[in-house]
Design a protein around this motif. Structure first.
Motif, PDB file in Angstrom:
ATOM      1  N   ILE A  83      -1.803  -1.732   2.330  1.00 12.62           N
ATOM      2  CA  ILE A  83      -1.367  -0.639   3.189  1.00 12.62           C
ATOM      3  C   ILE A  83       0.000  -0.943   3.787  1.00 12.62           C
ATOM      4  N   TYR A  84       0.689   0.110   4.166  1.00  6.33           N
ATOM      5  CA  TYR A  84       2.006   0.025   4.783  1.00  6.33           C
ATOM      6  C   TYR A  84       1.854   0.492   6.223  1.00  6.33           C
ATOM      7  N   SER A  95       3.536   1.175  10.096  1.00  7.49           N
ATOM      8  CA  SER A  95       4.749   1.437  10.878  1.00  7.49           C
ATOM      9  C   SER A  95       4.385   1.287  12.350  1.00  7.49           C
ATOM     10  N   THR A 151       7.851  -2.532  10.465  1.00  2.47           N
ATOM     11  CA  THR A 151       7.062  -2.115   9.313  1.00  2.47           C
ATOM     12  C   THR A 151       6.447  -3.367   8.700  1.00  2.47           C
ATOM     13  N   LYS A 165       1.071   3.636  12.602  1.00  3.42           N
ATOM     14  CA  LYS A 165       0.929   4.628  11.533  1.00  3.42           C
ATOM     15  C   LYS A 165       0.564   3.897  10.248  1.00  3.42           C
ATOM     16  N   THR A 210      -0.084   4.046   6.096  1.00  2.00           N
ATOM     17  CA  THR A 210       0.180   4.762   4.858  1.00  2.00           C
ATOM     18  C   THR A 210      -0.257   3.875   3.701  1.00  2.00           C
ATOM     19  N   GLN A 225       1.781   5.283  -1.734  1.00  2.00           N
ATOM     20  CA  GLN A 225       2.531   6.488  -1.384  1.00  2.00           C
ATOM     21  C   GLN A 225       3.998   6.181  -1.114  1.00  2.00           C
ATOM     22  N   LYS A 226       4.350   4.912  -1.000  1.00  2.00           N
ATOM     23  CA  LYS A 226       5.723   4.506  -0.753  1.00  2.00           C
ATOM     24  C   LYS A 226       6.495   4.289  -2.051  1.00  2.00           C
TER      25      LYS A 226
END
Length: 129
Positions: free
Chosen positions: A12-13, A15, A51, A76, A78, A82-83
């Protein structure tokens, strides 16, 4: 998300807003939810926004609780996949990117000589670009 033994693995990413950067929210994933994490990439901007790309492993229930905890703390989330996007028309299928991919998300199909992309393994590190 892939199953590994008794748990799950997901990249996962995250933020982080400035107010969350000084708190140990990621360490608390291990302490409070018995999740293991591997930091794949990290960055903090001059304004202290951050991040982080993480590989998280653990039981599915704990994983979901951990994600809720992160969201409650203003982080957050993501999916790393999706990146990343791949330009299918521009790819020449030379295979160079496969030698740079540490997570083995990119590989060459021996039969077709085409580069394959496994989005679930991708850490969005950017090395392939």
């Amino acid at each position: 998300m892939t199953e590994e033994g008794n748990g799950f693995r997901k990249i996962i990413y995250l933020s982080f807003p400035p107010e969350a950067c000084g708190r140990p929210v990621v360490c608390n994933l291990a302490l409070l939810f018995s999740l293991s994490f591997n930091i794949l990439k990290a960055d903090i901007s001059p304004r202290h926004e951050g991040t982080l790309t993480l590989e998280i492993t653990g039981r599915e229930e704990n994983y979901r609780k951990g994600l809720s905890y992160l969201k409650e703390n203003g982080v957050k989330i993501t999916p790393a996949s999706q990146k990343v996007s791949r330009d299918e028309e521009a790819c020449m299928h030379c295979g160079l990117c496969t030698s740079l991919c540490r997570t083995k998300a990119l590989s060459v199909d021996i039969a077709t000589r085409k580069v394959l992309f496994d989005v679930e393994k991708c850490s969005a590190c950017g090395m392939c670009t």
